[in-house]
Every structure is written in structure tokens, then in C-alpha cells.
Design a protein around this motif. Sequence first.
Motif, PDB file in Angstrom:
ATOM      1  N   THR A  73     -19.008   0.480  28.011  1.00  0.00           N
ATOM      2  CA  THR A  73     -18.358  -0.592  27.140  1.00  0.00           C
ATOM      3  C   THR A  73     -16.948  -0.850  27.722  1.00  0.00           C
ATOM      4  O   THR A  73     -16.264  -1.705  27.664  1.00  0.00           O
ATOM      5  CB  THR A  73     -17.974   0.076  25.775  1.00  0.00           C
ATOM      6  N   CYS A 108     -15.334  -4.566  28.951  1.00  0.00           N
ATOM      7  CA  CYS A 108     -13.978  -5.003  28.404  1.00  0.00           C
ATOM      8  C   CYS A 108     -13.236  -5.486  29.520  1.00  0.00           C
ATOM      9  O   CYS A 108     -12.298  -6.229  29.617  1.00  0.00           O
ATOM     10  CB  CYS A 108     -13.401  -3.920  27.213  1.00  0.00           C
ATOM     11  N   HIS A 143     -12.747  -7.111  22.273  1.00  0.00           N
ATOM     12  CA  HIS A 143     -13.732  -6.315  21.664  1.00  0.00           C
ATOM     13  C   HIS A 143     -15.101  -6.654  22.001  1.00  0.00           C
ATOM     14  O   HIS A 143     -15.644  -7.906  21.738  1.00  0.00           O
ATOM     15  CB  HIS A 143     -13.320  -6.507  20.149  1.00  0.00           C
ATOM     16  N   ALA A 144     -15.794  -5.749  22.496  1.00  0.00           N
ATOM     17  CA  ALA A 144     -17.214  -6.030  22.975  1.00  0.00           C
ATOM     18  C   ALA A 144     -17.922  -4.804  23.169  1.00  0.00           C
ATOM     19  O   ALA A 144     -17.136  -3.650  23.244  1.00  0.00           O
ATOM     20  CB  ALA A 144     -17.218  -6.690  24.377  1.00  0.00           C
ATOM     21  N   TYR A 145     -19.166  -4.541  23.021  1.00  0.00           N
ATOM     22  CA  TYR A 145     -19.850  -3.317  23.092  1.00  0.00           C
ATOM     23  C   TYR A 145     -21.049  -3.394  24.116  1.00  0.00           C
ATOM     24  O   TYR A 145     -21.747  -4.513  24.294  1.00  0.00           O
ATOM     25  CB  TYR A 145     -20.560  -2.856  21.636  1.00  0.00           C
ATOM     26  N   TRP A 177     -23.406  -9.642  23.333  1.00  0.00           N
ATOM     27  CA  TRP A 177     -22.809 -10.873  23.415  1.00  0.00           C
ATOM     28  C   TRP A 177     -22.627 -11.669  21.990  1.00  0.00           C
ATOM     29  O   TRP A 177     -21.479 -12.054  21.808  1.00  0.00           O
ATOM     30  CB  TRP A 177     -23.412 -11.873  24.195  1.00  0.00           C
ATOM     31  N   ALA A 203     -19.091  -9.784  20.595  1.00  0.00           N
ATOM     32  CA  ALA A 203     -18.047 -10.135  21.642  1.00  0.00           C
ATOM     33  C   ALA A 203     -16.922 -10.999  21.341  1.00  0.00           C
ATOM     34  O   ALA A 203     -17.335 -12.135  21.039  1.00  0.00           O
ATOM     35  CB  ALA A 203     -18.470 -10.182  23.132  1.00  0.00           C
TER      36      ALA A 203
END
Length: 315
Positions: free
Chosen positions: A151, A155, A170-172, A185, A188
Amino acid sequence: MNRKISRVALIGSGFVGSSYAYALVNQGMVNELVIIDVNKNKAEGDAMDLSHGIPFSSPMKIWAGDYSDCKDADLVVITAGANQLPGETRLDLIEKNVKIFKTIVSSIMNSGFSGIFLVASNPVDVLTYATWKISGLPSERVLGSGTILDTARFCFLLGEAFQVDSRSVHAYIMGEHGDTEVPIWSQASIGGKSILECLDKGIGPSQEELDQIFINVRDAAYQIIDKKGATYYGIGMSLARLTKAILYNQNSILTIATLLHGEFGLKDIYIGVPAVVNRAGVREVIEICLADDEKEKLIHSANILRDALETISFD
């Protein structure tokens, strides 16, 4: 006013373990650090070397110890195990490292340890599950580093692509810490603005560029191992971040390997998902909404891990 002594026991003084210990000393977040390694000389050398930096950080007791020192530890961090070699996947390490973990975890529990386990050794999802089974502790007190580093890589690269501070992204990455990991996505965003919305409006990277960003995230370990033999700085800092979330009771949402109890349609599997981490370990899993294809990929990732678990005996 007396402050509670916080003790971390580090199992494994290799590249990852020593990088984590260095991050702990620099951030001055614990009172005591005991380093335990089969190579006692290496552990002693690291303890001495790190201690010499204390005048530039915060007061901290660092020493090379043994499993009996785990009894009073708040947190045991396991980085020990066979390293991933060039050409190997993380899942190739299962047989070697599960055997090592049976000895390590049993020895820790025999000390009377009643704190929290944080596992970083690969394959991390499988070995965290093994730690849970061997230790007999509640699942919320056994967690793995999961996809926290993936992650962070995600980022960082998105921040570069959009020319913004990666801390504003902010994304996983979810799923296995490995080849079947999944970029989310659909969730995100940058500064609250959806990356998919930016894509539709022609703002920022193209679809092909975004696809390449994920490939670079997924394959980062292979690239680094090919160039320098091992990865350790990034995961060392990731473990320090998790340590702070736990010991400082921060209720931070981080993508860790935790046991699922029906979240995302999955049960009895340790896998990387966003979860709230605090002084009790894992408070709860954050069951975010996934696109249909993302959920399918997450289930596929879980099935790969489940197949790997079926090769292990915990007797």
C-alpha cells in the motif's frame, strides 16, 4: 509520574530485523528492545551498535536476549526465517519457514508471553495464520504486516504520477502480500477526488500508466532483490509504523494480515485488508465496498493462500 515500560522483543536480527530496530531507535517509541537471534553474536553486535546512537534519540534499553525475555514483552515482532532468493516467490518459502516458526512460536509461548504478535516473515499471510494456530492466542492479538508495504508503494508511485505528496494519496492494496495482490482502484483518491474520476476526465496518468504503476508495486520486491539481494528498509519502517499504532493505541487504519470472520465473504484466512489497529491488536476489519472485479480477485487471492495452508500440518 511513572510511565509504563513498553518492551518489544524482536525475533531475527537479519536485514529486516535490524532495519526495524534502527527505525525504532530513531523514532524513540519504546523503552526496551530485546533482540533474539540464533546468531547470538549478531544480536549482541546490533544491540551494541544501536545503543551507541541513543544519545541522539531517546532513552532506551537495548540488549541481546533469549526467549525468556518475551515473558514481559508487550509486542513480539518476528522477522526471522529463510530469505526470498532471486527467482523465488514468497509462497516458495512455506515449508522452510513454517518449520522454523513452530520452534520460534512455541518457545515464545513457553516463556509466558501474553502480548501481541506481529509477523513480517514471508509468506507473511501463511506464517501469521501459523503463528495464530501454534500460539493459541486470540486472532486479534496475532497480526501480520500484510499489504502495508504494498500500500505504501502504491501511494508513493501514485503520488509521483500525480505530482502530490504521497501522504495525501488514499489507496489500498489488498489480498496476498505477493503475486495475487489486488489494487483497489474503486476506492483510490487524492484529496478526496477519485482517481477513476480523474481518469474519466483525462486528468493525470492514462489507464496504461495506472496499470504499469500497479505492476511496479506488485513486482517491486523482485526488482529490489534483483538489484541488491533483499528488501528491508521499507518493511522496517512499515513495522515501526505498526508498532506505534499498537503501543500508542492509535486506532490507525492500516492494511494488515488479519483473520477474517466473514468479511468480504471470506472466513478462516489471514489476508491483507484495511483494519483498525490499537493497543488490543486488531479492533475491527474495515469492510470497504469493492467493485465486482476487485472482489473476484480478492477471493482468488484468498483461494491461493488457502491452497498453500492445506500443505501445512500444525500437529
